[in-house]
Design a protein around this motif. Structure first.
Motif, PDB file in Angstrom:
ATOM      1  N   THR A   6      -8.020 -12.366  -3.113  1.00 16.70           N
ATOM      2  CA  THR A   6      -6.883 -11.937  -4.125  1.00 16.70           C
ATOM      3  C   THR A   6      -7.713 -10.794  -4.756  1.00 16.70           C
ATOM      4  OG1 THR A   6      -5.629 -13.759  -4.442  1.00 16.70           O
ATOM      5  CG2 THR A   6      -5.146 -12.335  -6.068  1.00 16.70           C
ATOM      6  N   LEU A 136     -10.272  -3.198  -0.310  1.00 14.70           N
ATOM      7  CA  LEU A 136      -8.903  -2.929   0.081  1.00 14.70           C
ATOM      8  C   LEU A 136      -9.070  -1.736   1.330  1.00 14.70           C
ATOM      9  CD1 LEU A 136      -7.051  -2.267  -3.123  1.00 14.70           C
ATOM     10  CD2 LEU A 136      -6.685  -4.177  -1.508  1.00 14.70           C
ATOM     11  N   GLN A 139      -7.358  -2.319   4.828  1.00 13.76           N
ATOM     12  CA  GLN A 139      -6.468  -3.725   4.866  1.00 13.76           C
ATOM     13  C   GLN A 139      -5.097  -3.254   4.973  1.00 13.76           C
ATOM     14  OE1 GLN A 139      -7.677  -6.641   4.869  1.00 13.76           O
ATOM     15  NE2 GLN A 139      -9.760  -6.173   4.889  1.00 13.76           N
ATOM     16  N   PRO A 141      -2.317  -5.249   3.470  1.00 14.73           N
ATOM     17  CA  PRO A 141      -1.836  -6.657   2.686  1.00 14.73           C
ATOM     18  C   PRO A 141      -0.238  -6.916   3.121  1.00 14.73           C
ATOM     19  CG  PRO A 141      -2.293  -4.828   1.034  1.00 14.73           C
ATOM     20  CD  PRO A 141      -2.434  -4.196   2.583  1.00 14.73           C
ATOM     21  N   ALA A 144       1.802  -9.910  -2.476  1.00 11.99           N
ATOM     22  CA  ALA A 144       1.092  -9.473  -3.872  1.00 11.99           C
ATOM     23  C   ALA A 144       1.969 -10.032  -4.847  1.00 11.99           C
ATOM     24  CB  ALA A 144       1.312  -8.040  -4.037  1.00 11.99           C
ATOM     25  N   ILE A 158      -3.081  -8.559  -5.281  1.00  9.64           N
ATOM     26  CA  ILE A 158      -2.891  -8.302  -3.857  1.00  9.64           C
ATOM     27  C   ILE A 158      -3.573  -9.416  -3.197  1.00  9.64           C
ATOM     28  CG2 ILE A 158      -2.966  -6.663  -1.909  1.00  9.64           C
ATOM     29  CD1 ILE A 158      -2.929  -4.411  -4.056  1.00  9.64           C
ATOM     30  N   GLN A 159      -3.027 -10.028  -2.199  1.00  8.10           N
ATOM     31  CA  GLN A 159      -3.774 -11.175  -1.243  1.00  8.10           C
ATOM     32  C   GLN A 159      -4.126 -10.311  -0.057  1.00  8.10           C
ATOM     33  OE1 GLN A 159      -0.349 -12.000  -3.018  1.00  8.10           O
ATOM     34  NE2 GLN A 159      -1.733 -12.812  -4.725  1.00  8.10           N
ATOM     35  N   LEU A 160      -5.160 -10.461   0.347  1.00  7.10           N
ATOM     36  CA  LEU A 160      -5.840 -10.110   1.561  1.00  7.10           C
ATOM     37  C   LEU A 160      -6.145 -11.164   2.656  1.00  7.10           C
ATOM     38  CD1 LEU A 160      -8.226  -7.403   0.428  1.00  7.10           C
ATOM     39  CD2 LEU A 160      -5.944  -6.990   1.132  1.00  7.10           C
ATOM     40  N   GLU A 161      -5.529 -11.320   3.703  1.00  9.35           N
ATOM     41  CA  GLU A 161      -6.003 -12.351   4.705  1.00  9.35           C
ATOM     42  C   GLU A 161      -6.987 -11.787   5.603  1.00  9.35           C
ATOM     43  OE1 GLU A 161      -2.471 -13.609   6.750  1.00  9.35           O
ATOM     44  OE2 GLU A 161      -1.385 -14.278   4.893  1.00  9.35           O
TER      45      GLU A 161
END
Length: 188
Positions: A6, A136, A139, A141, A144, A158-161
């Motif tokens: 996150t 970021l 990415q 995303p 969020a 913001i959630q990044l996988e």
């Protein structure tokens, strides 16, 4: 296995945008309260709750279709947590709202996000440093959470996988951490 990171990004907002953000947060919390109050308390299945109250919740709150579904999901998740702790759901404050790929977009070129509001979309510049930019870059995303902090500022978490790096095979042991406070002793 996928890991989620996150990244907390401050939004640069105008006074007009503050009103819109407050309105969407209030509508999201109101929708959650409406769903919680008008469906059986023990029901935690999102699909079942959605089939019972979706149209009424959307009409009540004025949220977009996807935001209404997110409010229903939040209620179901809170009910599951409350059930595990043997407590009732306390209530929903207008401090956060969930977004996904349909309701928010991130533009790396100008460090901007676009969020669905009650009436259309609104663009916000991100007030972030090199650390967030580094995370970021490159990415796309998919989710969020819009958050209003106690000081009145707005952040988008913001959630990044990503896939974690592979752990190399080795016969050597570097260390052990089991959360214990006594000493590990090797016999060999």
């Amino acid at each position: 296995m996928t890991q989620v990171l996150t990244v907390s990004c401050k939004l640069m907002v105008t006074p007009q945008q503050v009103e819109k953000l407050d309105a969407v947060l209030t509508a999201f919390a109101s929708c959650c309260e409406f769903v919680n109050d008008n469906t059986p308390e023990k029901l935690t299945n999102q699909i079942a709750v959605q089939s019972l109250i979706y149209k009424e919740a959307r009409a009540h709150s004025g949220l977009s279709a996807q935001m209404t579904i997110h409010a229903i999901r939040r209620v179901c998740a809170n009910r599951k947590t409350a059930k595990q702790k043997s407590r009732p759901v306390k209530g929903f404050a207008p401090t956060s709202a969930t977004y996904d790929v349909r309701t928010f977009t991130f533009k790396e070129a100008d460090w901007m996000v676009s969020l669905t509001m009650l009436k259309g979309r609104e663009k916000f510049n991100l007030h972030i440093g090199n650390y967030q930019k580094h995370l970021l870059i490159g990415q796309t995303p998919k989710s969020a959470t819009l958050v209003k902090r106690n000081d009145g500022s707005f952040y988008l978490n913001i959630q990044l996988e990503s896939e974690p790096p592979a752990i190399p095979d080795t016969d050597d042991v570097l260390g052990i951490d089991l959360g214990r406070t006594d000493i590990v002793r090797f016999v060999g």
